[in-house]
Design an enzyme around this catalytic site. Structure first.
Site, PDB file in Angstrom:
ATOM      1  N   TRP A 468       0.904  -1.158   0.000  1.00  0.00           N
ATOM      2  CA  TRP A 468       0.000   0.000   0.000  1.00  0.00           C
ATOM      3  C   TRP A 468       0.941   1.204   0.000  1.00  0.00           C
ATOM      4  O   TRP A 468       1.108   1.881   1.009  1.00  0.00           O
ATOM      5  CB  TRP A 468      -0.864   0.017   1.251  1.00  0.00           C
ATOM      6  CG  TRP A 468      -1.643  -1.250   1.556  1.00  0.00           C
ATOM      7  CD1 TRP A 468      -1.225  -2.318   2.297  1.00  0.00           C
ATOM      8  CD2 TRP A 468      -2.987  -1.554   1.145  1.00  0.00           C
ATOM      9  NE1 TRP A 468      -2.221  -3.270   2.366  1.00  0.00           N
ATOM     10  CE2 TRP A 468      -3.312  -2.826   1.672  1.00  0.00           C
ATOM     11  CE3 TRP A 468      -3.947  -0.886   0.387  1.00  0.00           C
ATOM     12  CZ2 TRP A 468      -4.562  -3.434   1.460  1.00  0.00           C
ATOM     13  CZ3 TRP A 468      -5.181  -1.497   0.189  1.00  0.00           C
ATOM     14  CH2 TRP A 468      -5.481  -2.753   0.721  1.00  0.00           C
ATOM     15  N   GLU A 471       0.789   4.676   1.678  1.00  0.00           N
ATOM     16  CA  GLU A 471       0.743   4.611   3.145  1.00  0.00           C
ATOM     17  C   GLU A 471       2.117   4.267   3.726  1.00  0.00           C
ATOM     18  O   GLU A 471       2.492   4.764   4.785  1.00  0.00           O
ATOM     19  CB  GLU A 471      -0.288   3.558   3.604  1.00  0.00           C
ATOM     20  CG  GLU A 471      -1.685   3.724   3.012  1.00  0.00           C
ATOM     21  CD  GLU A 471      -2.420   4.953   3.528  1.00  0.00           C
ATOM     22  OE1 GLU A 471      -1.905   5.637   4.430  1.00  0.00           O
ATOM     23  OE2 GLU A 471      -3.515   5.237   3.004  1.00  0.00           O
ATOM     24  N   ASP A 543       0.233  13.183  -4.926  1.00  0.00           N
ATOM     25  CA  ASP A 543      -0.627  13.135  -3.726  1.00  0.00           C
ATOM     26  C   ASP A 543       0.205  12.887  -2.477  1.00  0.00           C
ATOM     27  O   ASP A 543      -0.144  13.328  -1.372  1.00  0.00           O
ATOM     28  CB  ASP A 543      -1.693  12.039  -3.863  1.00  0.00           C
ATOM     29  CG  ASP A 543      -2.859  12.479  -4.744  1.00  0.00           C
ATOM     30  OD1 ASP A 543      -2.882  13.660  -5.147  1.00  0.00           O
ATOM     31  OD2 ASP A 543      -3.735  11.652  -5.026  1.00  0.00           O
TER      32      ASP A 543
END
Ligand SMILES: Cc1ncc(C[n+]2csc(CCOP(=O)(O)OP(=O)(O)O)c2C)c(N)n1
Length: 572
Positions: A468, A471, A543
């Site tokens: 992920w 994260e 992001d």
């Protein structure tokens, strides 16, 4: 067997309202409806998880511009559907969710799968209602469809709970003689002439107007380009409308987003909320910039920051009228032309950088390299779906298409495969390519099975970075260790093959172009295809850089959050 039943009345009504297919997962509490839909010739796309049924209906609605239907069983069927409904709620998607529940005589007595469905659904739907009288079904369905489409309010999901004995009730034949209406036409509303005058004056007095479009602009795709030319405004799209204005339009300045937003002296929102993606319209970020707000629903006019003028009316009509008022006025364009030049330079540099983005020390591809190769193979009217963390961020910038769908403002990752199926069902003649992170893919990847069983050609590209990743970066940067964020570089191509898909696993630069060529060729031949590409978890997305993943206190992005803090300090 089902003739003249409440269930048959549901099927007859949906058919009369233009429903061709329903996305559903079976269960005893909905079996009468299920069989009646089939009797009525409505296709049932049977799925593997109720959440997916709602996601599919959501994408189907986005592509058809009409309401779409999901059917789920009682109890866990409804609770599984909730994430999809919440997503449709936040994205204001016209999804009608039908559910069954225990027979009325058993209600509240500890029956199998008995839950208060409406209480669960109410906060995330426009209407959540239990139907206790079979003869009222056409009226209740029409009311729910109208609400879902946003007639008299904000569009969004509606939920009807129909106890199974209501579905079985036998009704007089006359009730089945319905008016044939293909969907509901949305009543039109007009902004006041004097308000239009004021709005036109705001635009005329502006030197640096910027248009930002959202959900409500989708119905005005024809009027928008002309309005941009006449008003001399720069244009910024958002996820809700990405693709409605071609990249070649001279008002497109997306690569200069920051400069356009900070330089604007007038921001014109069209069918767009001032949510976290637009800094809540905060004065800390926008200062005394004027706002003109245009929408067909009040919720897109009055959230967070009232406009210097707000026009409530059908968007197309409003834009046309404003264009007429501005037609022979002098509009300064230098600022937009400058932005456009810089936008083009930046976009070209990005495409160039994508072509050459280097692999990491382990030979794992940079996500941009992958996207650069996909970009070359996309048809002009492709439908692109993006899902995940870093890969979504790269894809949002790196891929352009006339239709683009992503997790939306709920940030609801795991929608790619069902969205691709819903979109491909709605637009079988268009190319559908879903790009997803390996983490995001895991939520609903099982729907590959649905795609295969229903023979839905489409392509899924998994950016497989074994984690992920967005994260992991947050954990490493702020806490110095990664906990519970690593995955396995699983063989998703092997998994896809086990469901009967054509699949390729691609590792390393040399394999990329030939692998994609083979995959796109198989897709063009009508296969459902998955490409599993090993990508680098080290590539840092925008992001990640802007702080979206770390969830600052006041604003979504770190720079805005800093500005808001300073502004608050100055004020107190
Ligand atoms: C349903 C849901 N669960 C968790 C999250 C939090 N989240 C946002 S991005 C992300 C990581 C996505 O990983 P992946 O899909 O593999 O993409 P990558 O960042 O590796 O490119 C997570 C867990 C979320 N947005 N939605």
């Amino acid at each position: 067997m089902t003739q003249n039943s409440g269930a048959a009345l549901i099927a007859t009504t949906l058919k009369a309202r233009g429903t061709e297919r329903v996305f559903a997962l079976c269960g005893g509490h909905i079996m009468p409806i299920w069989m009646a839909l089939d009797d009525a010739g409505i296709e049932i796309v049977d799925v593997r998880d109720e959440r997916s049924a709602v996601y599919m209906a959501h994408a189907h609605a986005a592509l058809t511009g009409r309401f779409s239907v999901a059917l789920v069983t009682a109890g866990p069927g409804v609770t599984n559907a909730i994430t999809g409904v919440a997503n449709a709620h936040v994205s204001r998607s016209p999804v009608l969710v039908l559910a069954g529940s225990p027979p009325r005589p058993q209600e509240g007595r500890g029956a199998l799968q008995d839950l208060d469905h409406c209480a669960l659904m109410r906060p995330i739907t426009r209407i959540a209602k239990k139907i206790s009288t079979a003869s009222s079904l056409p009226r209740e369905l029409d009311f729910a469809i109208s609400a879902a489409l946003g007639i008299g309010g904000e569009p969004g999901p509606c939920f009807l709970d129909i106890p199974v004995d209501v579905q079985r009730d036998i009704l007089p034949r006359v009730i089945f003689e319905l008016e044939q209406v293909a969907g509901r036409a949305k009543p039109r509303a007009r902004a006041f002439e004097e308000d239009l005058d004021v709005a036109a004056e705001l635009i005329q007095n502006s030197n640096r107007p910027v248009v930002i479009s959202g959900r409500g602009a989708n119905d005005a795709a024809d009027a928008l380009p002309h309005f941009l030319e006449i008003s001399g405004a720069a244009y910024l799209d958002t996820g809700e409308t990405k693709g409605i204005l071609p990249e070649s339009h001279p008002a497109q300045v997306g690569a200069m987003r920051g400069a356009a937003l900070s330089g604007a002296d007038l921001i014109i929102t069209i069918g767009r909320k001032l949510d976290f993606q637009l800094a809540y319209g905060s004065p800390a970020i926008f200062g005394s910039t004027k706002f003109l707000r245009i929408s067909d629903v009040a919720q897109e006019l009055n959230d967070n920051r009232l406009g210097d003028m707000a026009l409530l009316g059908t968007v197309e009509d409003t834009l046309e009228k404003l264009s007429k008022r501005l037609a022979d006025k002098r509009i300064p364009r230098e600022w937009v032309e400058d932005l456009r030049r810089n936008h083009q330079k930046r976009s070209a540099a990005l495409i160039q950088a994508m072509e050459t983005a280097p692999s990491d020390a382990f030979g794992r591809l940079h996500p941009n390299r992958l996207l650069g190769e996909i970009r070359k193979r996309l048809k002009q009217n492709a439908i692109v779906i993006a899902d995940g963390g870093d890969i979504l961020s790269f894809a949002r910038v790196g891929l352009s298409s006339s239709t683009y769908l992503d997790p939306g403002p709920l940030g609801c990752i795991g929608m790619a495969t069902p969205f691709a199926i819903g979109a491909a069902k709605a637009a079988p003649e268009r190319q559908v390519v879903a790009v997803t992170g390996d983490g995001a893919f895991g939520f609903t990847g099982i729907e590959m099975d649905t795609a295969k069983r229903h023979n839905v050609p489409m392509m899924i590209v998994v950016s497989n970075n074994g984690s992920w990743a967005i994260e992991v970066r947050d954990q490493m940067d702020r806490f110095g260790k990664a906990v519970g964020t690593h995955l396995q570089f699983t063989d998703y191509a092997g998994m896809a093959r086990s469901f009967g898909l054509k699949a390729w696993r691609i590792e390393g630069e040399d394999a990329l172009a030939p692998g994609l060529d083979a995959a796109f060729a198989a897709y063009a031949e009508g296969h459902t295809v998955l490409v599993d590409v090993i990508t680098s978890p080290e590539a840092v997305s925008s992001d990640s850089k802007t702080g979206l993943a770390i969830v600052p206190d006041f604003q979504a992005l770190s720079a805005w959050d800093d500005a808001e803090r300073n502004w608050l300090e100055e004020k107190h």
